[in-house]
Design an enzyme around this catalytic site. Structure first.
Site, PDB file in Angstrom:
ATOM      1  N   GLU A 126      -0.970   1.043   1.530  1.00 31.02           N
ATOM      2  CA  GLU A 126      -2.164   0.234   1.799  1.00 31.02           C
ATOM      3  C   GLU A 126      -1.786  -0.926   2.710  1.00 31.02           C
ATOM      4  O   GLU A 126      -2.331  -1.999   2.629  1.00 31.02           O
ATOM      5  CB  GLU A 126      -2.799  -0.269   0.490  1.00 31.02           C
ATOM      6  N   ASP A 131      -2.153  -6.222   4.261  1.00 32.21           N
ATOM      7  CA  ASP A 131      -1.986  -5.528   2.976  1.00 32.21           C
ATOM      8  C   ASP A 131      -3.249  -5.785   2.153  1.00 32.21           C
ATOM      9  O   ASP A 131      -3.694  -6.926   2.015  1.00 32.21           O
ATOM     10  CB  ASP A 131      -0.741  -6.079   2.255  1.00 32.21           C
ATOM     11  N   ILE A 132      -3.825  -4.711   1.617  1.00 28.94           N
ATOM     12  CA  ILE A 132      -5.059  -4.854   0.842  1.00 28.94           C
ATOM     13  C   ILE A 132      -4.766  -5.609  -0.461  1.00 28.94           C
ATOM     14  O   ILE A 132      -3.764  -5.352  -1.128  1.00 28.94           O
ATOM     15  CB  ILE A 132      -5.682  -3.482   0.524  1.00 28.94           C
ATOM     16  N   ASP A 177      -8.948   5.879  -1.472  1.00 31.29           N
ATOM     17  CA  ASP A 177      -8.730   6.486  -0.152  1.00 31.29           C
ATOM     18  C   ASP A 177      -9.837   6.091   0.814  1.00 31.29           C
ATOM     19  O   ASP A 177      -9.596   5.842   1.996  1.00 31.29           O
ATOM     20  CB  ASP A 177      -8.707   8.014  -0.263  1.00 31.29           C
ATOM     21  N   ASN A 185      -8.177   1.061  -7.420  1.00 31.64           N
ATOM     22  CA  ASN A 185      -7.836   2.454  -7.741  1.00 31.64           C
ATOM     23  C   ASN A 185      -8.064   2.742  -9.221  1.00 31.64           C
ATOM     24  O   ASN A 185      -8.623   3.771  -9.589  1.00 31.64           O
ATOM     25  CB  ASN A 185      -6.356   2.718  -7.424  1.00 31.64           C
TER      26      ASN A 185
HETATM   27  P1  GH3 Z   1      -1.535  -7.167  -3.967  1.00 32.54           P
HETATM   28  O1  GH3 Z   1      -2.798  -7.936  -3.769  1.00 32.54           O
HETATM   29  O2  GH3 Z   1      -0.415  -7.999  -4.445  1.00 32.54           O
HETATM   30  O3  GH3 Z   1      -1.163  -6.393  -2.724  1.00 32.54           O
HETATM   31  O4  GH3 Z   1      -1.837  -6.112  -5.118  1.00 32.54           O
HETATM   32  P2  GH3 Z   1      -1.978  -4.574  -4.976  1.00 32.54           P
HETATM   33  O5  GH3 Z   1      -2.559  -4.062  -6.205  1.00 32.54           O
HETATM   34  O6  GH3 Z   1      -2.682  -4.215  -3.735  1.00 32.54           O
HETATM   35  O7  GH3 Z   1      -0.471  -4.157  -4.728  1.00 32.54           O
HETATM   36  P3  GH3 Z   1       0.443  -3.093  -5.350  1.00 32.54           P
HETATM   37  O8  GH3 Z   1       1.600  -2.947  -4.406  1.00 32.54           O
HETATM   38  O9  GH3 Z   1       0.771  -3.435  -6.751  1.00 32.54           O
HETATM   39  O10 GH3 Z   1      -0.390  -1.773  -5.306  1.00 32.54           O
HETATM   40  C1  GH3 Z   1      -0.616  -1.032  -4.188  1.00 32.54           C
HETATM   41  C2  GH3 Z   1      -1.425   0.123  -4.606  1.00 32.54           C
HETATM   42  O11 GH3 Z   1      -1.833   0.890  -3.510  1.00 32.54           O
HETATM   43  C3  GH3 Z   1      -0.731   1.027  -5.551  1.00 32.54           C
HETATM   44  C4  GH3 Z   1      -0.983   2.397  -5.045  1.00 32.54           C
HETATM   45  O12 GH3 Z   1      -1.504   3.231  -6.031  1.00 32.54           O
HETATM   46  C5  GH3 Z   1      -2.046   2.186  -3.985  1.00 32.54           C
HETATM   47  N1  GH3 Z   1      -1.943   3.143  -2.925  1.00 32.54           N
HETATM   48  C6  GH3 Z   1      -0.918   3.309  -2.065  1.00 32.54           C
HETATM   49  N2  GH3 Z   1      -1.198   4.320  -1.216  1.00 32.54           N
HETATM   50  C7  GH3 Z   1      -2.409   4.814  -1.532  1.00 32.54           C
HETATM   51  C8  GH3 Z   1      -3.240   5.858  -1.044  1.00 32.54           C
HETATM   52  O13 GH3 Z   1      -2.901   6.580  -0.096  1.00 32.54           O
HETATM   53  N3  GH3 Z   1      -4.437   6.065  -1.612  1.00 32.54           N
HETATM   54  C9  GH3 Z   1      -4.846   5.279  -2.655  1.00 32.54           C
HETATM   55  N4  GH3 Z   1      -6.059   5.515  -3.171  1.00 32.54           N
HETATM   56  N5  GH3 Z   1      -4.078   4.311  -3.171  1.00 32.54           N
HETATM   57  C10 GH3 Z   1      -2.888   4.066  -2.627  1.00 32.54           C
HETATM   58 MG    MG Z   2       1.453  -3.295  -0.602  1.00 38.02          MG
HETATM   59 MG    MG Z   3      -1.735  -4.701  -1.851  1.00 38.93          MG
END
Ligand code: GH3
Ligand code: MG
Ligand code: MG
Length: 320
Positions: free
Chosen positions: A239, A196-197, A213, A204
């Site tokens: 992500e 997980d990123i 993306d 973003n």
């Molecule tokens: P953490 O280190 O705890 O994982 O924090 P985080 O910010 O990565 O985690 P969180 O679950 O709060 O946010 C995940 C984000 O990933 C939110 C969402 O907008 C973004 N995301 C999910 N799918 C996509 C996508 O297809 N493209 C983009 N650009 N962003 C995405």
């Molecule tokens: Mg996540």
């Molecule tokens: Mg994340």
């Protein structure tokens, strides 16, 4: 008189029907070569009738045609030897065989032919010769191939994530179940990695969704280039990514996970001109426990990933 008329009539019918047809006698000499066959092969009846050269219309080197094999009353496996298992007994005519085959030398770019050969015998069952019909099925074959290609493309599309070109989550669940079955059957280890990123929302928010993306695509490339051939990678969610590692103990999966983590951390991202940004992932690794449900395995990998998050992110956490 009637008999002569019948003979002429039959000869005319043979000559005029739109199915390319030839007849050979029991000495393999051509006795009929009709118009449609002249058109199909470019060889004229005057060149063929009275000779044993019918093979020349189809092959560069001498080779018996199906009618020749039928006349010699060869055993089935001899026909198979020539036609490579592509032949079958005809449902329509007794003693007849049919084959579909490709003829590279025919026409400008080769043709597919469907052909049948049927023995001709007199009232006492003495073999007189054989008749062979040939039909050009190239167009049908082309359509079949196109259909097969488009089915294949559709199947690939339906299991591929369009942004990252990794497999999608639907395929992940199917493959995981399959690998679990295999691990059980062969009593081999199976491991799962979940990535997980870190702080992706912030990225973003700062650089925009499109740049986000791009990060997903970059991470996918990193995963692809660091995987062993038996391993498969999936975009599990937004992500989040998974990797299935067949025949792999948790410790070795941990090494693969660490390599992925490090490679991604080292990758330079440039969301703005001349900017150098680094992103990281938190990774959970676990091994399949015989008999457990796939959902239990996934939950454990997820919990390991969560432990990596809560203990500071940008790290690999293994749970056995
Ligand atoms: P953490 O280190 O705890 O994982 O924090 P985080 O910010 O990565 O985690 P969180 O679950 O709060 O946010 C995940 C984000 O990933 C939110 C969402 O907008 C973004 N995301 C999910 N799918 C996509 C996508 O297809 N493209 C983009 N650009 N962003 C995405
Ligand atoms: Mg996540
Ligand atoms: Mg994340």
């Amino acid at each position: 008189m009637k008999k002569k008329l019948d003979g002429e009539l039959l000869s005319q019918v043979l000559q005029k029907i739109s199915v390319p047809t030839f007849v050979i006698d029991r000495e393999h000499i051509v006795i009929h070569w009709n118009r449609a066959l002249e058109t199909l092969t470019g060889y004229q009846a005057v060149e063929m009738v009275g000779t044993g050269d019918h093979w020349k219309a189809f092959y560069p080197l001498q080779k018996p045609l199906l009618a020749d094999l039928v006349i010699d009353n060869v055993r089935e496996h001899a026909i198979a030897g020539y036609y490579d298992g592509k032949y079958r007994k005809s449902f329509l005519a007794e003693g007849a065989y049919e084959v579909e085959d490709y003829f590279p030398g025919l026409g400008e770019e080769g043709r597919w032919l469907f052909f049948t050969a049927t023995p001709i015998s007199d009232a006492n069952g003495v073999m007189l010769g054989a008749v062979q019909t040939l039909q050009d099925i190239t167009e049908r074959k082309k359509v079949e191939n196109e259909l097969r290609e488009s089915e294949k493309r559709y199947r690939e599309l339906s299991i591929t994530d369009s942004l990252t070109k990794l497999y999608n989550s639907r395929h992940f669940f199917r493959q995981l179940r399959q690998e679990i079955e295999r691990a059980k059957r062969y009593e081999e280890p199976l491991s799962l990695i979940l990535l997980d990123i870190d702080n992706f929302k912030g990225y973003n928010d700062t650089y925009g969704h499109l740049e986000g993306d791009r990060v997903l695509a970059v991470l996918s490339e990193v995963i692809k280039t660091n995987l062993r051939s038996a391993d498969s990678a999936y975009r599990y969610g937004g992500e989040e990514f998974t990797v299935i590692l067949p025949e792999t103990e948790c410790e070795n999966a941990g090494l693969v996970a660490e390599r992925l983590r490090k490679s991604f951390e080292d990758t330079v991202l440039s969301p703005l001109p001349r900017s150098k940004v680094h992103m990281t992932v938190s990774v959970g690794v676990t091994q399949y426990v015989t008999g457990e449900e796939d959902s239990v395995l996934i939950k454990r990998a997820d919990a390991a990933m969560y432990t990596a998050k809560t203990s500071g992110k940008n790290r690999v956490c293994q749970v056995r």
